[in-house]
Motif scaffolding. Sequence first.
Motif, PDB file in Angstrom:
ATOM      1  N   ALA A  66       0.812  -1.221   0.000  1.00 18.66           N
ATOM      2  CA  ALA A  66       0.000   0.000   0.000  1.00 18.66           C
ATOM      3  C   ALA A  66       0.840   1.263   0.000  1.00 18.66           C
ATOM      4  N   GLY A  67       2.158   1.143   0.178  1.00 16.73           N
ATOM      5  CA  GLY A  67       3.013   2.323   0.226  1.00 16.73           C
ATOM      6  C   GLY A  67       2.993   3.045   1.554  1.00 16.73           C
ATOM      7  N   ARG A  68       2.496   2.387   2.600  1.00 21.05           N
ATOM      8  CA  ARG A  68       2.429   3.044   3.913  1.00 21.05           C
ATOM      9  C   ARG A  68       3.822   3.347   4.441  1.00 21.05           C
ATOM     10  N   LEU A  70       6.563   3.473   2.756  1.00 23.97           N
ATOM     11  CA  LEU A  70       7.217   4.415   1.846  1.00 23.97           C
ATOM     12  C   LEU A  70       6.909   5.846   2.281  1.00 23.97           C
ATOM     13  N   LEU A  71       5.634   6.133   2.569  1.00 27.30           N
ATOM     14  CA  LEU A  71       5.261   7.487   2.970  1.00 27.30           C
ATOM     15  C   LEU A  71       5.786   7.830   4.358  1.00 27.30           C
ATOM     16  N   ILE A  72       5.924   6.839   5.232  1.00 25.70           N
ATOM     17  CA  ILE A  72       6.561   7.094   6.523  1.00 25.70           C
ATOM     18  C   ILE A  72       8.015   7.512   6.307  1.00 25.70           C
ATOM     19  N   SER A  73       8.700   6.830   5.379  1.00 29.80           N
ATOM     20  CA  SER A  73      10.082   7.187   5.073  1.00 29.80           C
ATOM     21  C   SER A  73      10.173   8.595   4.501  1.00 29.80           C
ATOM     22  N   VAL A  74       9.285   8.924   3.571  1.00 28.50           N
ATOM     23  CA  VAL A  74       9.286  10.264   2.982  1.00 28.50           C
ATOM     24  C   VAL A  74       8.952  11.303   4.054  1.00 28.50           C
ATOM     25  N   GLY A  75       8.044  10.960   4.959  1.00 23.27           N
ATOM     26  CA  GLY A  75       7.726  11.869   6.054  1.00 23.27           C
ATOM     27  C   GLY A  75       8.929  12.139   6.934  1.00 23.27           C
ATOM     28  N   ALA A  76       9.759  11.119   7.167  1.00 28.80           N
ATOM     29  CA  ALA A  76      10.979  11.323   7.960  1.00 28.80           C
ATOM     30  C   ALA A  76      11.925  12.286   7.250  1.00 28.80           C
ATOM     31  N   ARG A 257      -3.154   8.526   3.993  1.00 37.90           N
ATOM     32  CA  ARG A 257      -1.828   8.862   3.493  1.00 37.90           C
ATOM     33  C   ARG A 257      -1.217  10.019   4.277  1.00 37.90           C
ATOM     34  N   ALA A 258      -2.040  10.999   4.624  1.00 33.38           N
ATOM     35  CA  ALA A 258      -1.528  12.119   5.423  1.00 33.38           C
ATOM     36  C   ALA A 258      -1.061  11.641   6.795  1.00 33.38           C
ATOM     37  N   HIS A 259      -1.788  10.700   7.393  1.00 37.30           N
ATOM     38  CA  HIS A 259      -1.372  10.168   8.689  1.00 37.30           C
ATOM     39  C   HIS A 259      -0.035   9.433   8.557  1.00 37.30           C
ATOM     40  N   TRP A 260       0.171   8.730   7.461  1.00 36.90           N
ATOM     41  CA  TRP A 260       1.436   8.015   7.270  1.00 36.90           C
ATOM     42  C   TRP A 260       2.607   8.992   7.169  1.00 36.90           C
TER      43      TRP A 260
END
Length: 338
Positions: A66-68, A70-76, A257-260
Amino acid sequence: MNNIGTQTAQQRAQRDATGPDLTACVRAATAAPSLHNSQPWRFRIGPREVDVYADPRRRLDVLDPAGRELLISVGAALFTLRLAIRGAGYLSHTTLLPDAADPDLVARVSVRRPLAPTPAAEALVAAIPHRHTNRWPFARSVVPADAVERLVDAARREGASLTVANAVSRNAILSLSQEADRALRAKGRYRAELARWTSPHRGRRDGVPSTAIGPWDAMEILPIRDFGLLQPHRERATAQFEPYPTIMVLSTAGDTRAHWVNAGQALQRVLLTATWLNLATTPISQPVEIPAVRRLLTDSRTGSWAQIILRVGYGRPAAATPRRPLTEVLVAEEGETP
């Protein structure tokens, strides 16, 4: 005296007009953690803003369909970018997911007015190059309550919650983690994906190198991911890990996605705060990579979704992992599609 004052004002006006060195800020952002050190981000630098993109080519299909993560990594990386701008003496404004027509555009960070960084911001900036995932045994020392509170506050500042597991919860989480790790290791596609991100070759600037692979827990309490599983001629060493690790669960109030992305920002603030406090950290992601196991860690009554599990303690220095050069992560032309 007046001439000196005028010159200082002119220099200040020039600095305010040019803004921070955004290339240096992006370089700092690339030091963020990511699943298997996949570094799934790209950046477009404008005159006074940076667009932060997800790189779907670097998504792990088996672990993260789902890319969850991935988005956590981008958020970091996004948080690290914001922090670097703040450390350079400027405020910034972040717009998450600014273009519905471009789902890979995760955030736009705009530089605002200059403002001297706080000592806390400077301390977190200084921690950026020293934050490394530590897969080695930790000391059997208790993490002090005031340090735990600082980590909890760090997550809260980014809209997430960090909960310390009590003895019963810790044992349950570790049991679920072991179950998830066994389930993953039994999948051939998982092993193939693991090999993709651990296969050594000269000049590689991503993935997990052998220097960052820790030993196996001799007591089999902690499921430290076996990145050496498929490396030839390598027998993984064993070691005695701490019997009662400090385990913390990072959660968000939703699972969009925003939460991730916000989970990733909170994760990086927590990790940098821990580094500042001389604490070692290990993200444990296996239990949130198996949907059935992740549901057991999620409180549906309160809408608190488990995003990542952290092990925290005092440990030996950990090795750094490589980073891709800026030429690989920058979107150079306005018309180029990341």
